[in-house]
Design a protein around this motif. Structure first.
Motif, PDB file in Angstrom:
ATOM      1  N   GLU A  18       6.717 -47.910  26.543  1.00  0.00           N
ATOM      2  CA  GLU A  18       7.684 -47.620  25.485  1.00  0.00           C
ATOM      3  C   GLU A  18       8.869 -46.865  26.067  1.00  0.00           C
ATOM      4  N   VAL A  19      10.059 -47.204  25.586  1.00  0.00           N
ATOM      5  CA  VAL A  19      11.243 -46.438  25.987  1.00  0.00           C
ATOM      6  C   VAL A  19      12.019 -46.040  24.748  1.00  0.00           C
ATOM      7  N   ILE A  20      12.679 -44.923  24.835  1.00  0.00           N
ATOM      8  CA  ILE A  20      13.575 -44.469  23.772  1.00  0.00           C
ATOM      9  C   ILE A  20      14.939 -44.209  24.397  1.00  0.00           C
ATOM     10  N   LEU A  21      15.938 -44.903  23.876  1.00  0.00           N
ATOM     11  CA  LEU A  21      17.305 -44.705  24.329  1.00  0.00           C
ATOM     12  C   LEU A  21      18.033 -43.869  23.287  1.00  0.00           C
ATOM     13  N   ARG A  22      18.795 -42.912  23.770  1.00  0.00           N
ATOM     14  CA  ARG A  22      19.410 -41.954  22.851  1.00  0.00           C
ATOM     15  C   ARG A  22      20.925 -42.054  22.841  1.00  0.00           C
ATOM     16  N   CYS A  23      21.480 -41.766  21.685  1.00  0.00           N
ATOM     17  CA  CYS A  23      22.918 -41.874  21.487  1.00  0.00           C
ATOM     18  C   CYS A  23      23.347 -40.724  20.570  1.00  0.00           C
ATOM     19  N   VAL A  24      24.509 -40.168  20.860  1.00  0.00           N
ATOM     20  CA  VAL A  24      25.147 -39.239  19.929  1.00  0.00           C
ATOM     21  C   VAL A  24      26.456 -39.881  19.502  1.00  0.00           C
ATOM     22  N   ASP A  63       9.984 -57.010  16.050  1.00  0.00           N
ATOM     23  CA  ASP A  63       9.123 -55.878  15.697  1.00  0.00           C
ATOM     24  C   ASP A  63       8.944 -54.881  16.829  1.00  0.00           C
ATOM     25  N   GLN A  64       9.316 -55.257  18.042  1.00  0.00           N
ATOM     26  CA  GLN A  64       9.193 -54.336  19.167  1.00  0.00           C
ATOM     27  C   GLN A  64      10.302 -53.285  19.183  1.00  0.00           C
ATOM     28  N   SER A  81       7.069 -51.920  23.478  1.00  0.00           N
ATOM     29  CA  SER A  81       6.353 -52.462  24.623  1.00  0.00           C
ATOM     30  C   SER A  81       7.333 -53.338  25.399  1.00  0.00           C
ATOM     31  N   THR A  82       7.924 -52.759  26.422  1.00  0.00           N
ATOM     32  CA  THR A  82       9.018 -53.438  27.100  1.00  0.00           C
ATOM     33  C   THR A  82       8.559 -54.692  27.841  1.00  0.00           C
ATOM     34  N   LYS A  83       9.467 -55.671  27.863  1.00  0.00           N
ATOM     35  CA  LYS A  83       9.242 -56.908  28.609  1.00  0.00           C
ATOM     36  C   LYS A  83      10.292 -56.978  29.721  1.00  0.00           C
ATOM     37  N   LEU A  84      10.031 -57.842  30.697  1.00  0.00           N
ATOM     38  CA  LEU A  84      10.987 -58.006  31.790  1.00  0.00           C
ATOM     39  C   LEU A  84      12.364 -58.389  31.249  1.00  0.00           C
TER      40      LEU A  84
END
Lengths: 115, 112
Positions: A18-24, A63-64, A81-84
């Motif tokens: 799992e990844v979380i990308l953040r933005c302000v 849904d990912q 759930s990251t994919k290539l």
């Protein structure tokens, strides 16, 4: 001059993680967006968000993916759930009014590399 | 599916020359935005046009929105090496439809 900021600038992850990308976003903006750009390809719309809910999403945004505005300043994109094929630059954008009338301002992007 | 085609895809000219790049579609857009993107960075907004026939100037750059709001052009006068970059057009279909559809881009190189 106000600007959209994003963290991290580069994220490397293993497939399935799992990844979380953040933005302000810019502080007085009300509309928030995520786009992605696979290397050498066009910028593609993922999702738009207004008033704490998704207003539109593309076919890519399955849904990912999920988005959240956990507090008054941050706007996040989670990939469960990251994919290539998720490897790309991810750009956050914000606009003061609806994008059809106002201008969307983009952040510098997060480069996601899925191994 | 709305498509924005930009032409030319690549353009390389000498410093001091004038140039025009085009952004065309079969769809009508409520607004169109021009961005410039450097490698590894986000698109930087140059201008937004919303009215058919509208012309906006930004120093040596002139942007025009077609009368039918299906196309746009970017004209650069007396190009300078600092103009080198990837120019993107992006359109929104409906007022209230917030999705931007991006064009294919024109990669411009100005040779000193």
């Amino acid at each position: 001059e106000p600007e959209v900021t994003q963290t991290p600038s580069h994220q490397v992850t293993q497939m399935g993680q799992e990844v979380i990308l953040r933005c302000v976003p810019i502080s007085n903006h009300l509309y928030f967006y995520w786009y992605r750009q696979i290397l050498g390809q066009k910028v593609e719309f993922l999702v738009s968000f207004y008033n704490n809910e998704i207003s539109e999403k593309s076919e890519i945004f399955d849904d990912q993916f999920s988005v959240e505005r956990p507090d008054g300043s941050n706007f996040t994109l989670k990939i469960r759930s990251t994919k290539l094929e998720d490897s790309a630059m991810y750009f956050c954008a914000s606009s003061e009014v609806s994008g059809g009338i106002g201008a969307q301002f983009f952040g510098p992007g997060t480069r996601l590399t899925v191994l | 599916t709305q498509l924005l085609e930009q032409s030319p895809q690549f353009l390389s000219i000498q410093e001091g020359e004038n140039l025009t790049v085009y952004c065309n579609s079969s769809s009508v857009f409520s607004s169109l935005q021009w961005y410039r993107q450097e490698p590894g960075e986000g698109p930087v907004l140059l201008v937004t046009v919303v009215t058919g026939g509208e012309v906006k100037k930004l120093k040596r750059l002139t942007f025009q929105f077609g009368d039918a709001r299906k196309d746009s052009s970017l004209h650069i006068t007396a190009a300078q090496p600092g103009d080198t970059g990837l120019y993107l057009c992006a359109g929104a279909i409906n007022f209230g439809n917030e999705k931007l559809t991006f064009g294919t881009g024109t990669r411009l190189t100005i040779i000193p």
